[in-house]
Design a protein around this motif. Structure first.
Motif, PDB file in Angstrom:
ATOM      1  N   UNK A 123     -12.862 -11.385  -5.161  1.00 50.11           N
ATOM      2  CA  UNK A 123     -13.818 -10.780  -5.459  1.00 50.11           C
ATOM      3  C   UNK A 123     -14.254  -9.440  -4.372  1.00 50.11           C
ATOM      4  N   UNK A 124     -13.781  -9.999  -2.594  1.00 52.52           N
ATOM      5  CA  UNK A 124     -13.925  -8.457  -1.840  1.00 52.52           C
ATOM      6  C   UNK A 124     -12.926  -7.574  -2.242  1.00 52.52           C
ATOM      7  N   UNK A 125     -11.832  -7.637  -3.005  1.00 55.48           N
ATOM      8  CA  UNK A 125     -11.187  -6.742  -3.212  1.00 55.48           C
ATOM      9  C   UNK A 125     -11.802  -5.922  -3.881  1.00 55.48           C
ATOM     10  N   UNK A 126     -12.344  -6.707  -5.464  1.00 56.87           N
ATOM     11  CA  UNK A 126     -13.345  -5.883  -6.521  1.00 56.87           C
ATOM     12  C   UNK A 126     -14.350  -4.687  -5.758  1.00 56.87           C
ATOM     13  N   UNK A 127     -14.734  -5.427  -4.791  1.00 50.01           N
ATOM     14  CA  UNK A 127     -16.055  -4.710  -4.245  1.00 50.01           C
ATOM     15  C   UNK A 127     -15.659  -2.879  -3.337  1.00 50.01           C
ATOM     16  N   UNK A 128     -14.138  -3.130  -2.775  1.00 49.02           N
ATOM     17  CA  UNK A 128     -13.940  -2.275  -1.667  1.00 49.02           C
ATOM     18  C   UNK A 128     -12.513  -1.438  -2.465  1.00 49.02           C
ATOM     19  N   UNK A 129     -13.260   0.114  -2.867  1.00 47.83           N
ATOM     20  CA  UNK A 129     -12.641   0.835  -3.164  1.00 47.83           C
ATOM     21  C   UNK A 129     -11.189   1.243  -2.438  1.00 47.83           C
ATOM     22  N   UNK A 130     -11.769   0.957  -0.887  1.00 47.98           N
ATOM     23  CA  UNK A 130     -10.579   1.268   0.099  1.00 47.98           C
ATOM     24  C   UNK A 130      -8.980   0.566  -0.289  1.00 47.98           C
ATOM     25  N   UNK A 131      -9.182  -0.699  -1.035  1.00 44.00           N
ATOM     26  CA  UNK A 131      -8.069  -1.350  -1.284  1.00 44.00           C
ATOM     27  C   UNK A 131      -7.034  -0.679  -1.735  1.00 44.00           C
ATOM     28  N   UNK A 132      -7.446   0.208  -2.576  1.00 44.99           N
ATOM     29  CA  UNK A 132      -6.393   1.022  -3.958  1.00 44.99           C
ATOM     30  C   UNK A 132      -6.269   2.025  -3.757  1.00 44.99           C
ATOM     31  N   UNK A 133      -4.761   2.572  -2.699  1.00 44.98           N
ATOM     32  CA  UNK A 133      -4.793   4.010  -1.919  1.00 44.98           C
ATOM     33  C   UNK A 133      -5.267   5.228  -2.820  1.00 44.98           C
TER      34      UNK A 133
ATOM     35  N   UNK B 285       0.741  -1.190  -0.167  1.00 44.41           N
ATOM     36  CA  UNK B 285      -0.429   0.533  -0.073  1.00 44.41           C
ATOM     37  C   UNK B 285       1.191   0.915  -0.216  1.00 44.41           C
ATOM     38  N   UNK B 286       1.921   0.984   0.521  1.00 42.92           N
ATOM     39  CA  UNK B 286       2.933   2.396   0.521  1.00 42.92           C
ATOM     40  C   UNK B 286       3.322   2.974  -0.772  1.00 42.92           C
ATOM     41  N   UNK B 287       3.839   2.048  -1.684  1.00 40.73           N
ATOM     42  CA  UNK B 287       4.316   2.030  -2.780  1.00 40.73           C
ATOM     43  C   UNK B 287       3.197   2.121  -3.930  1.00 40.73           C
ATOM     44  N   UNK B 288       2.122   1.960  -3.677  1.00 39.63           N
ATOM     45  CA  UNK B 288       0.487   2.121  -4.071  1.00 39.63           C
ATOM     46  C   UNK B 288       0.251   3.216  -4.363  1.00 39.63           C
ATOM     47  N   UNK B 289       0.495   4.285  -2.979  1.00 37.78           N
ATOM     48  CA  UNK B 289      -0.293   5.472  -2.685  1.00 37.78           C
ATOM     49  C   UNK B 289       1.033   6.163  -3.128  1.00 37.78           C
ATOM     50  N   UNK B 290       2.602   6.319  -3.662  1.00 36.89           N
ATOM     51  CA  UNK B 290       3.313   7.403  -4.369  1.00 36.89           C
ATOM     52  C   UNK B 290       4.003   6.874  -5.727  1.00 36.89           C
ATOM     53  N   UNK B 291       3.354   5.989  -5.248  1.00 38.76           N
ATOM     54  CA  UNK B 291       3.792   5.574  -7.143  1.00 38.76           C
ATOM     55  C   UNK B 291       3.031   5.419  -7.863  1.00 38.76           C
ATOM     56  N   UNK B 292       2.902   5.425  -9.423  1.00 36.48           N
ATOM     57  CA  UNK B 292       1.352   5.005  -9.910  1.00 36.48           C
ATOM     58  C   UNK B 292       2.235   3.520 -10.863  1.00 36.48           C
ATOM     59  N   UNK B 293       3.628   2.631 -10.366  1.00 34.37           N
ATOM     60  CA  UNK B 293       3.877   1.426 -11.088  1.00 34.37           C
ATOM     61  C   UNK B 293       3.004   0.198 -10.390  1.00 34.37           C
ATOM     62  N   UNK B 294       2.376  -0.978 -11.192  1.00 36.24           N
ATOM     63  CA  UNK B 294       1.974  -1.323 -10.922  1.00 36.24           C
ATOM     64  C   UNK B 294       2.688  -2.654  -9.477  1.00 36.24           C
ATOM     65  N   UNK B 295       2.499  -3.140  -8.990  1.00 32.28           N
ATOM     66  CA  UNK B 295       2.930  -3.645  -7.784  1.00 32.28           C
ATOM     67  C   UNK B 295       2.161  -4.819  -7.217  1.00 32.28           C
ATOM     68  N   UNK B 296       3.451  -5.449  -7.716  1.00 30.50           N
ATOM     69  CA  UNK B 296       2.830  -7.542  -7.742  1.00 30.50           C
ATOM     70  C   UNK B 296       4.054  -8.600  -6.116  1.00 30.50           C
ATOM     71  N   UNK B 297       3.050  -9.371  -5.656  1.00 35.24           N
ATOM     72  CA  UNK B 297       3.834  -9.891  -4.331  1.00 35.24           C
ATOM     73  C   UNK B 297       4.890 -11.384  -5.130  1.00 35.24           C
ATOM     74  N   UNK B 298       5.543 -11.216  -4.562  1.00 31.62           N
ATOM     75  CA  UNK B 298       5.850 -12.581  -4.544  1.00 31.62           C
ATOM     76  C   UNK B 298       6.211 -13.656  -3.737  1.00 31.62           C
ATOM     77  N   UNK B 299       4.954 -14.487  -2.546  1.00 31.85           N
ATOM     78  CA  UNK B 299       5.010 -15.081  -1.459  1.00 31.85           C
ATOM     79  C   UNK B 299       6.359 -16.212  -1.120  1.00 31.85           C
ATOM     80  N   UNK B 300       6.397 -16.610  -2.799  1.00 36.21           N
ATOM     81  CA  UNK B 300       7.750 -17.825  -2.958  1.00 36.21           C
ATOM     82  C   UNK B 300       9.078 -17.279  -1.701  1.00 36.21           C
ATOM     83  N   UNK B 301       9.429 -16.718  -2.388  1.00 34.90           N
ATOM     84  CA  UNK B 301      10.776 -16.096  -1.290  1.00 34.90           C
ATOM     85  C   UNK B 301      10.956 -15.497  -0.782  1.00 34.90           C
ATOM     86  N   UNK B 302       9.651 -14.851  -0.684  1.00 36.92           N
ATOM     87  CA  UNK B 302       9.583 -14.184   0.552  1.00 36.92           C
ATOM     88  C   UNK B 302       9.181 -15.114   2.086  1.00 36.92           C
ATOM     89  N   UNK B 303       8.427 -16.485   1.809  1.00 35.10           N
ATOM     90  CA  UNK B 303       8.399 -17.326   2.569  1.00 35.10           C
ATOM     91  C   UNK B 303       9.583 -18.007   2.427  1.00 35.10           C
TER      92      UNK B 303
END
Ligand code: PEP
Ligand code: MN
Length: 297
Positions: A278-288, A203-221
């Motif tokens: 589906x929940x994410x699509x319904x909620x604008x709060x998820x898109x800072x 959410x920080x990146x999506x708030x300050x930057x216009x760029x898309x942000x994805x997550x790699x859970x595999x290398x994190x975990x």
């Protein structure tokens, strides 16, 4: 040329003009054929850590496509911590990726480590992946600015978000604004996971930057049992997609088997993500929105 910056995040870092979120450019959508990363789609990129063989790659490609992934990942040039570990199949791996794209229609993402390989890899890849170890390889980033392909930039494992965005700006300044940011976990004192997924980075990146942000859970975990739950977390904080390691037989994988899902685990994870999406699509709060936090200097 002096770059314009957007106001500071929470009194801390700024974001440079070519990647900053501004009133004129609130978000950039990276298009790969019909796929829009950073638009309304949640884009899942999945596949093995390394391309190992035709059978391994084809089996994985068909399975991940059926489960809803639209981009196939697979390393042909592998940055391995040990010089004795499997280093990837090189151009043979690229040819197998091309074959998998022809067979399944999946687009291809693969890592580029060296400036020397940029032109070759750009012939095969739909997205050029910059690994965590290369985030600060500025000559490579500049060359990727001229490669004519979208770039997925992974966060350096010890990079701050400001440093991460500076690297994105380097690619954009060299002529390529099709950059996707990827949070893949950072090094902290915690050892229970391979890296610490900095979920707030999304959410920080999506708030300050216009760029898309994805997550790699595999290398994190670093461990497959955490991958589904971290993927749900990524959806919940508004990520634009995932990069996930999947292997037909993770116990036999030549790299990152511990954190790779097998084919049915990946299918189950994708099914389970449905209600969260589906929940994410319904909620604008998820898109800072523009500069929700921070403010002018
Ligand atoms: C990878 O995606 O297989 C990889 C090497 O990732 P990272 O650069 O995040 O370690
Ligand atoms: Mn890997």
């Amino acid at each position: 040329m002096t770059a314009r910056m957007n106001p500071k995040w929470n009194g801390q870092f700024s974001c440079f003009d070519l990647v900053a979120k501004t009133a004129e450019s609130p978000r950039s959508i990276v298009r790969i054929g019909k796929i829009e990363v950073g638009g309304n789609d949640f884009v899942v990129m999945a596949g093995p850590c390394a391309v190992e063989s035709e059978t391994q790659l084809m089996q994985t490609a068909e399975a991940v496509a059926q489960s809803g992934a639209c981009i196939l990942r697979g390393g042909a040039y592998k940055p391995r911590s040990s010089p004795y570990a499997f280093q990837g199949l090189g151009v043979e791996g690229l040819k197998l990726l091309r074959k998998a794209r022809e067979a399944t229609g999946l687009k291809i993402i693969t890592e580029v480590m060296s400036e020397e390989d940029v032109d070759l890899i750009a012939e095969y890849a739909d997205i050029m992946q910059v690994g965590t170890r290369s985030m600060e390889n500025y000559p490579l980033l500049e060359m990727l600015g001229r490669c004519g392909r979208p770039v997925l930039l992974k966060r350096g494992m010890t990079a701050t978000l400001e440093e991460f965005l500076c690297s994105a700006q380097v690619i954009a300044m060299a002529g390529n604004s099709d950059v996707i940011l990827c949070e893949r976990g950072i090094r902290t004192f915690e050892t229970a996971t391979r890296n610490t997924l900095d979920i707030a980075a999304v959410p920080v990146l999506k708030t300050v930057s216009r760029l898309p942000v994805i997550v790699d859970p595999s290398h994190a975990a670093g461990v497959r049992s955490l991958v589904p739950v971290l993927s749900r977390a990524a959806v919940a904080v508004g990520a634009d997609g995932l990069l996930v390691e999947v292997h037909p037989t993770p116990e036999k994988a030549l790299s990152d088997g511990n954190q790779s899902l097998n084919l049915s685990e990946f299918r189950n994870m994708m099914e389970d993500l449905g209600p969260y999406l589906e929940l994410q699509q319904r909620s604008s709060e998820f898109r800072p929105q523009l500069l929700a936090a921070g403010g002018a200097d």
